[in-house]
Write an enzyme that holds these catalytic residues in place. Structure first.
Site, PDB file in Angstrom:
ATOM      1  N   HIS A  14       1.001  -1.059  -0.034  1.00  0.00           N
ATOM      2  CA  HIS A  14      -0.463   0.104   0.417  1.00  0.00           C
ATOM      3  C   HIS A  14       1.108   1.427   0.087  1.00  0.00           C
ATOM      4  CE1 HIS A  14      -3.897  -2.161   0.329  1.00  0.00           C
ATOM      5  NE2 HIS A  14      -3.262  -2.940   1.689  1.00  0.00           N
ATOM      6  N   LYS A 100      -0.594   0.045  14.453  1.00  0.00           N
ATOM      7  CA  LYS A 100      -2.239  -0.317  14.654  1.00  0.00           C
ATOM      8  C   LYS A 100      -2.541   0.233  15.767  1.00  0.00           C
ATOM      9  CE  LYS A 100      -3.000  -3.996  12.203  1.00  0.00           C
ATOM     10  NZ  LYS A 100      -4.441  -4.132  12.069  1.00  0.00           N
TER      11      LYS A 100
END
Length: 243
Positions: A14, A100
């Site tokens: 990504h 995260k």
């Protein structure tokens, strides 16, 4: 996530795709192969990562997640510095930070221009750089920030941002678009084999336990060690909560 980690799951695919689209030269045509050719050129120009330019992190409590080994050293956070070895981008550092349990869930690209040699607004405590910000998720935004004069008689300045937002509630989901493109034979959003191999070559030297894992608390911008990645260039750009 235990089988991948932030480098494999986010950076290699990504983030590298975003970097390629940001820094590549204009393709010679609108054909999907022309676009992918330019991304491959960029990936082949990026120096393979070295351990000193990478910081890995893992949020406290990750070991309590289902399916996670109690002694897991898989990173849930990574910060890194890349260098593009080309005439156009020589001397321009590229910083990537992904993780995260961050304070905000967002994907942004922040491009800082070279600092002006003179600060004409003497009253400003600092001389922030002009910049362009591309908001990719959750909102599609383009922001252009610059130092401007405050209204009034004094030669006082402030940093302002011109913001353009684009909201489409009925837009297709990413996988719906990919399936549609596949049926139509449009390979623009699909990575080519040499593109994938060149992206892996960049991150391959630092996979595994080459770099230690530092802990950070959920809701923080990763471990404090990540600050060393941007040392000498300024602090990290922290995305704001989407309104």
């Amino acid at each position: 996530y235990e089988e991948a980690g932030a480098i494999r799951d986010v950076v290699q695919n990504h983030m590298m795709q975003v970097l390629g689209l940001l820094t590549m030269s204009a393709p010679v045509s609108g054909h999907h192969e022309a676009l992918r050719d330019e991304k491959v050129k960029i990936f082949n120009s990026i120096k393979p990562l070295e351990a000193e330019h990478v910081v890995r992190g893992q949020f406290d409590g990750y070991h309590d997640e289902e399916g996670v080994a109690k002694d897991s050293r898989v990173e849930t956070f990574v910060a890194l510095k890349l260098e593009i070895d080309s005439w156009r981008w020589a001397g321009v550092p590229v910083f990537i930070r992904a993780g995260k349990s961050m304070p905000v869930t967002a994907t942004e690209v922040y491009v800082e221009f070279k600092r002006s040699p003179q600060n004409v607004f003497k009253s400003m405590a600092s001389n922030p750089r002009n910049a362009v910000r591309f908001g990719i998720s959750p909102n599609i935004e383009i922001g252009i920030s610059a130092n401007a004069k405050k209204p009034g008689e004094d030669m006082a300045g402030e940093n302002v941002e011109l913001l353009v937002c684009d909201h489409h509630d009925d837009e297709m989901t990413p996988y719906e678009r990919l399936l549609g493109d596949a049926l139509a034979g449009d390979a623009t959003l699909f990575a080519r084999e040499d593109e994938v191999e060149s992206a892996w070559a960049i991150v391959d030297p630092i996979l595994g336990d080459v770099v230690p894992v530092h802990s950070y608390k959920p809701g923080q911008w990763g471990p404090k060690e990540a600050e060393k990645i941007v040392h000498g260039y300024g602090p990290w750009h922290d995305p704001k909560e989407a309104s």
